[in-house]
Design a protein around this motif. Structure first.
Motif, mmCIF file in Angstrom:
data_model
loop_
_atom_site.group_PDB
_atom_site.id
_atom_site.type_symbol
_atom_site.label_atom_id
_atom_site.label_comp_id
_atom_site.label_asym_id
_atom_site.label_seq_id
_atom_site.Cartn_x
_atom_site.Cartn_y
_atom_site.Cartn_z
ATOM 1 N N ARG A 63 -4.959 -19.787 30.843
ATOM 2 C CA ARG A 63 -6.249 -19.136 31.088
ATOM 3 C C ARG A 63 -7.363 -20.174 31.156
ATOM 4 O O ARG A 63 -8.264 -20.091 31.997
ATOM 5 N N PRO B 180 -13.902 -19.031 32.496
ATOM 6 C CA PRO B 180 -14.176 -20.482 32.552
ATOM 7 C C PRO B 180 -15.481 -20.799 33.281
ATOM 8 O O PRO B 180 -16.217 -21.713 32.893
ATOM 9 N N ARG B 181 -15.762 -20.034 34.346
ATOM 10 C CA ARG B 181 -16.991 -20.263 35.098
ATOM 11 C C ARG B 181 -18.219 -19.918 34.248
ATOM 12 O O ARG B 181 -19.242 -20.612 34.291
ATOM 13 N N ASN C 110 -6.984 -15.493 41.112
ATOM 14 C CA ASN C 110 -6.822 -15.144 39.708
ATOM 15 C C ASN C 110 -6.986 -13.648 39.476
ATOM 16 O O ASN C 110 -6.199 -13.022 38.758
ATOM 17 N N ALA D 236 -10.555 -25.255 28.730
ATOM 18 C CA ALA D 236 -11.332 -25.325 29.969
ATOM 19 C C ALA D 236 -12.157 -26.611 30.049
ATOM 20 O O ALA D 236 -12.473 -27.080 31.144
ATOM 21 N N SER E 287 -10.929 -13.949 34.513
ATOM 22 C CA SER E 287 -10.987 -14.793 35.704
ATOM 23 C C SER E 287 -12.328 -15.516 35.806
ATOM 24 O O SER E 287 -12.396 -16.657 36.263
ATOM 25 N N GLU F 263 -7.496 -21.969 34.416
ATOM 26 C CA GLU F 263 -7.632 -21.031 35.528
ATOM 27 C C GLU F 263 -6.332 -20.869 36.330
ATOM 28 O O GLU F 263 -6.338 -20.786 37.550
ATOM 29 N N GLN G 293 -10.005 -19.472 44.502
ATOM 30 C CA GLN G 293 -9.289 -19.513 43.236
ATOM 31 C C GLN G 293 -9.627 -18.290 42.386
ATOM 32 O O GLN G 293 -8.735 -17.699 41.754
ATOM 33 N N TYR G 294 -10.900 -17.894 42.384
ATOM 34 C CA TYR G 294 -11.307 -16.710 41.625
ATOM 35 C C TYR G 294 -10.590 -15.469 42.149
ATOM 36 O O TYR G 294 -10.060 -14.667 41.376
#
Length: 430
Positions: free
Chosen positions: A130, A268-269, A8, A69, A265, A133, A4-5
């Motif tokens: 955003r 959120p992490r 993005n 998020a 990207s 994600e 997913q990263y």
């Protein structure tokens, strides 16, 4: 998660790359079609829009992305975000209308404000994408509007229209994007209301303002820093100075979309790692960001230093033929600016926003000192050197703040410092 990263980053970077190339092509065309004074005013208008973009939501974009998020009730987040954006937008319009900008009337100034309030970066719909994600969907929408804006501006310039019509065309493109977004299936959760008690609109607005004021201060000061050179030259230089530096800076700063794509990207992490007080996870995100930026911008800036002067002499003539040499001076600053995007997100997530603002103010002071105190070179080149010095100072201050406030955070300073020193030496030798 890693897939997913990558999706993005590549979707966001790819869309921004295509959009930036088209916008820069449009800039190259209109620089030849418009006379120097009108072209310089167009560059000043884009600088005003850039600063007003931040003023129109004043940090609400980061607050909202963070809330989206984490929240299971996106509709309630959207309501509060819109209240904050409305309040800040009104303040921005009043402030811009009260400032006398050289060669700008009230209509042009208000058009700049309206464009700023409808830009993709100020769009709550895109803040939601955003936060969840879905940067791939955001990338498509942003690319669409950037292509349409670039084509519209180019066509209007070819038709011989002036600044006011060009700004109006830009605004209409932004409004069309918002209408299209409202129909997207991915955004429908924003319109599903949830019961959240009887909290008044005033209380909701107060919550947003208290949370975003420090964010807004840091973002607005950073936006001002990135437009400071053009605005400063508009006051003390000539239209030719504005056109030369502004064109070089536009081309160089356009490449920062890669760093922004990497940063948003990972945002959120980073939020989740900081919320969980996971020092190892936080450092892992920061390391990934810095290494990715260094791997891309280190070689890219070296190549730019070597080839841009010849390329720009072939592309431009007259006052703009020296654009490539301005870009050579700016290249080390491009790398440092890209690193600063990541450090800014780090400070914002850790609620160290006033320190972030202080770092930018010190960067602005450094910019001003170099601009006014360094003599013996043309004013356009002096502005470029001042920007690089300001970016380097901002990074230094951010490192000191994080070392003092969060000793468990590693910004990999040796990697950044070594790469920056190599780029400065390469540019000096060129």
């Amino acid at each position: 998660m890693q897939k997913q990263y990558r999706r993005n980053v590549f979707s966001n970077s790819g869309a921004n790359a295509i959009g930036s190339i088209l916008q820069l092509a449009a800039l190259a065309i209109i620089s030849q079609l418009l006379d120097t004074a009108v072209y310089a005013n167009y560059l000043v208008a884009t600088a005003i829009v850039g600063v007003a973009e931040i003023g129109s939501d004043f940090g609400t974009r980061i607050w909202a992305a963070k809330k989206f998020a984490l929240s299971q009730t996106p509709a309630s987040v959207l309501t509060r975000a819109l209240l904050g954006k409305l309040c800040y937008s009104i303040c921005t319009v009043i402030l811009l209308a009260s400032i006398l900008i050289q060669d700008f009337g009230l209509v042009e100034t208000l058009l700049c404000a309206a464009i700023a309030m409808t830009q993709p970066s100020t769009d709550p719909f895109l803040w939601y994408l955003r936060g969840i994600e879905r940067l791939d969907i955001e990338a498509v929408m942003v690319l669409l509007v950037r292509v349409v804006v670039a084509v519209t501006i180019t066509v209007l310039a070819l038709m011989g229209h002036g600044l006011m019509v060009i700004l109006l065309g830009w605004l209409l493109c932004n409004l069309a994007r918002i209408v299209i977004e409202s129909r997207l299936a991915a955004l429908q959760p924003l319109f599903h209301q949830h019961e959240e008690g009887s909290c008044s609109s005033l209380a909701q607005l107060k919550e947003v303002l208290l949370a975003t004021l420090p964010l807004g201060g840091s973002l607005l000061s950073m936006s001002l820093f990135h437009r400071f050179g053009i605005l400063l030259l508009n006051m003390v230089g000539t239209p030719a100075d504005v056109a030369l530096f502004g064109t070089g800076y536009k081309f160089v700063s356009a490449a920062s979309f890669v760093a922004t794509s990497i940063g948003v990207s990972l945002f959120p992490r980073l939020v989740r790692a900081v919320e969980c007080q996971d020092a190892a996870g936080t450092n892992g995100v920061i390391k990934s960001e810095i290494m990715a930026v260094t791997a891309f911008f280190g070689p890219a800036c070296v190549v730019g230093i070597l080839v841009l002067p010849a390329l720009c002499q072939w592309l431009y003539s007259g006052d703009l033929s020296s654009t490539g040499w301005i870009m050579v001076v700016l290249m080390p600053g491009l790398y440092m600016s890209s690193i600063n995007i990541g450090t800014k997100f780090t400070l914002n997530v850790m609620s160290l926003n006033w320190y972030d603002t202080a770092s930018v103010l010190i960067g602005l002071a450094t910019f001003s000192a170099v601009f006014f105190l360094v003599v013996g070179m043309p004013i356009s080149y002096r502005t470029a050197v001042a920007w690089v010095a300001g970016e380097a100072m901002m990074f230094t201050v951010k490192v000191v703040v994080l070392r003092l406030m969060r000793r468990d955070i590693d910004l990999h300073v040796p990697v950044v410092a070594t790469t920056f020193a190599v780029l400065v030496l390469t540019a000096a030798m060129r």
